[in-house]
Design a protein around this motif. Structure first.
Motif, PDB file in Angstrom:
ATOM      1  N   LYS A   3      38.567  33.235  37.987  1.00 36.87           N
ATOM      2  CA  LYS A   3      38.418  34.689  37.910  1.00 36.87           C
ATOM      3  C   LYS A   3      39.004  35.363  39.134  1.00 36.87           C
ATOM      4  O   LYS A   3      39.056  34.792  40.216  1.00 36.87           O
ATOM      5  CB  LYS A   3      36.973  35.105  37.695  1.00 36.87           C
ATOM      6  N   ILE A   4      39.444  36.557  38.893  1.00 37.41           N
ATOM      7  CA  ILE A   4      39.907  37.484  39.920  1.00 37.41           C
ATOM      8  C   ILE A   4      38.861  38.583  39.965  1.00 37.41           C
ATOM      9  O   ILE A   4      38.320  38.968  38.925  1.00 37.41           O
ATOM     10  CB  ILE A   4      41.283  38.069  39.536  1.00 37.41           C
ATOM     11  N   PHE A   5      38.565  39.101  41.149  1.00 36.21           N
ATOM     12  CA  PHE A   5      37.571  40.165  41.183  1.00 36.21           C
ATOM     13  C   PHE A   5      37.993  41.315  42.070  1.00 36.21           C
ATOM     14  O   PHE A   5      38.750  41.160  43.019  1.00 36.21           O
ATOM     15  CB  PHE A   5      36.189  39.626  41.591  1.00 36.21           C
ATOM     16  N   LEU A   6      37.510  42.482  41.693  1.00 35.91           N
ATOM     17  CA  LEU A   6      37.625  43.712  42.471  1.00 35.91           C
ATOM     18  C   LEU A   6      36.204  44.253  42.568  1.00 35.91           C
ATOM     19  O   LEU A   6      35.614  44.609  41.551  1.00 35.91           O
ATOM     20  CB  LEU A   6      38.501  44.755  41.766  1.00 35.91           C
ATOM     21  N   HIS A   7      35.652  44.288  43.746  1.00 33.70           N
ATOM     22  CA  HIS A   7      34.279  44.758  43.937  1.00 33.70           C
ATOM     23  C   HIS A   7      34.276  45.964  44.860  1.00 33.70           C
ATOM     24  O   HIS A   7      34.988  45.987  45.862  1.00 33.70           O
ATOM     25  CB  HIS A   7      33.395  43.660  44.526  1.00 33.70           C
ATOM     26  N   GLY A   8      33.492  46.961  44.494  1.00 34.66           N
ATOM     27  CA  GLY A   8      33.364  48.153  45.324  1.00 34.66           C
ATOM     28  C   GLY A   8      34.496  49.151  45.163  1.00 34.66           C
ATOM     29  O   GLY A   8      34.680  50.023  46.015  1.00 34.66           O
ATOM     30  N   MET A   9      35.244  49.048  44.060  1.00 33.52           N
ATOM     31  CA  MET A   9      36.335  49.986  43.801  1.00 33.52           C
ATOM     32  C   MET A   9      35.750  51.361  43.481  1.00 33.52           C
ATOM     33  O   MET A   9      34.857  51.483  42.640  1.00 33.52           O
ATOM     34  CB  MET A   9      37.180  49.493  42.621  1.00 33.52           C
ATOM     35  N   PHE A  86      45.878  43.775  30.250  1.00 35.01           N
ATOM     36  CA  PHE A  86      46.135  42.734  31.239  1.00 35.01           C
ATOM     37  C   PHE A  86      45.903  41.328  30.693  1.00 35.01           C
ATOM     38  O   PHE A  86      45.961  40.354  31.436  1.00 35.01           O
ATOM     39  CB  PHE A  86      45.304  42.982  32.500  1.00 35.01           C
ATOM     40  N   LYS A  87      45.633  41.233  29.404  1.00 36.82           N
ATOM     41  CA  LYS A  87      45.490  39.948  28.715  1.00 36.82           C
ATOM     42  C   LYS A  87      44.484  39.020  29.398  1.00 36.82           C
ATOM     43  O   LYS A  87      44.671  37.811  29.481  1.00 36.82           O
ATOM     44  CB  LYS A  87      46.851  39.250  28.588  1.00 36.82           C
ATOM     45  N   ALA A  88      43.412  39.614  29.883  1.00 36.56           N
ATOM     46  CA  ALA A  88      42.337  38.825  30.486  1.00 36.56           C
ATOM     47  C   ALA A  88      41.603  38.064  29.392  1.00 36.56           C
ATOM     48  O   ALA A  88      41.553  38.490  28.234  1.00 36.56           O
ATOM     49  CB  ALA A  88      41.374  39.743  31.232  1.00 36.56           C
ATOM     50  N   LEU A  89      41.021  36.941  29.758  1.00 38.51           N
ATOM     51  CA  LEU A  89      40.244  36.157  28.809  1.00 38.51           C
ATOM     52  C   LEU A  89      38.822  36.683  28.680  1.00 38.51           C
ATOM     53  O   LEU A  89      38.188  36.555  27.636  1.00 38.51           O
ATOM     54  CB  LEU A  89      40.195  34.692  29.264  1.00 38.51           C
ATOM     55  N   TRP A  90      38.334  37.272  29.766  1.00 33.82           N
ATOM     56  CA  TRP A  90      36.950  37.716  29.855  1.00 33.82           C
ATOM     57  C   TRP A  90      36.872  38.753  30.954  1.00 33.82           C
ATOM     58  O   TRP A  90      37.661  38.735  31.897  1.00 33.82           O
ATOM     59  CB  TRP A  90      36.092  36.498  30.179  1.00 33.82           C
ATOM     60  N   VAL A  91      35.919  39.669  30.841  1.00 31.29           N
ATOM     61  CA  VAL A  91      35.732  40.659  31.893  1.00 31.29           C
ATOM     62  C   VAL A  91      34.252  41.017  32.016  1.00 31.29           C
ATOM     63  O   VAL A  91      33.535  41.069  31.018  1.00 31.29           O
ATOM     64  CB  VAL A  91      36.584  41.928  31.653  1.00 31.29           C
ATOM     65  N   ARG A  92      33.815  41.173  33.239  1.00 30.47           N
ATOM     66  CA  ARG A  92      32.492  41.717  33.532  1.00 30.47           C
ATOM     67  C   ARG A  92      32.731  43.024  34.263  1.00 30.47           C
ATOM     68  O   ARG A  92      33.481  43.077  35.230  1.00 30.47           O
ATOM     69  CB  ARG A  92      31.673  40.781  34.423  1.00 30.47           C
ATOM     70  N   VAL A  93      32.116  44.089  33.754  1.00 27.67           N
ATOM     71  CA  VAL A  93      32.275  45.419  34.330  1.00 27.67           C
ATOM     72  C   VAL A  93      30.909  45.926  34.765  1.00 27.67           C
ATOM     73  O   VAL A  93      29.988  45.989  33.958  1.00 27.67           O
ATOM     74  CB  VAL A  93      32.877  46.415  33.303  1.00 27.67           C
ATOM     75  N   LYS A  94      30.800  46.274  36.017  1.00 27.59           N
ATOM     76  CA  LYS A  94      29.590  46.900  36.543  1.00 27.59           C
ATOM     77  C   LYS A  94      29.988  48.268  37.063  1.00 27.59           C
ATOM     78  O   LYS A  94      30.921  48.390  37.862  1.00 27.59           O
ATOM     79  CB  LYS A  94      28.997  46.058  37.672  1.00 27.59           C
TER      80      LYS A  94
END
Length: 116
Positions: A3-9, A86-94
């Motif tokens: 996974k790639i993550f972006l936190h606090g955007m 972005f052709k992601a397999l899965w995403v978690r959105v908070k």
């Protein structure tokens, strides 16, 4: 799965059900975890993976141009954007709406979606 993550955007949008919430854009704080195939980590080429800079800009741009009543729908919108564009397999959105209630640090929603 990796996974790639972006936190606090931070991103601004018009969000809320109350009239006073809809008078001005609000700054939301968004965490994204994006599932990618393991083989994407084996390449050193940005074209072979999800470019998190492009994800950030796409999310911010999309939210700038839309408005929502509920955080739930906004989170669904972001999940669909990441999965489809972005052709992601899965995403978690908070999604967090900080300081919106007295004596509450933050309120928000968190969802997980997979590509079908």
């Amino acid at each position: 799965m990796d996974k790639i993550f972006l936190h606090g955007m931070k991103a601004d949008t018009l969000i809320g059900v109350y009239d006073w919430e809809r008078e001005h854009r609000q700054t939301l704080v968004i965490d994204l975890d994006i599932g990618i195939a393991e083989k994407q980590a084996l390449s050193d080429d940005i074209a072979d993976t999800v470019h998190y800079g492009e994800v950030c800009e796409a999310v911010r741009s999309s939210l700038r141009n839309q408005d929502f009543l509920l955080l739930e729908m906004l989170a669904e919108h972001i999940a669909a954007l990441v999965l489809n564009d972005f052709k992601a397999l899965w995403v978690r959105v908070k999604v967090v709406k900080p300081g919106i209630l007295p004596d509450v640090k933050e309120v928000g929603v968190e969802i997980e979606r997979s590509a079908d």
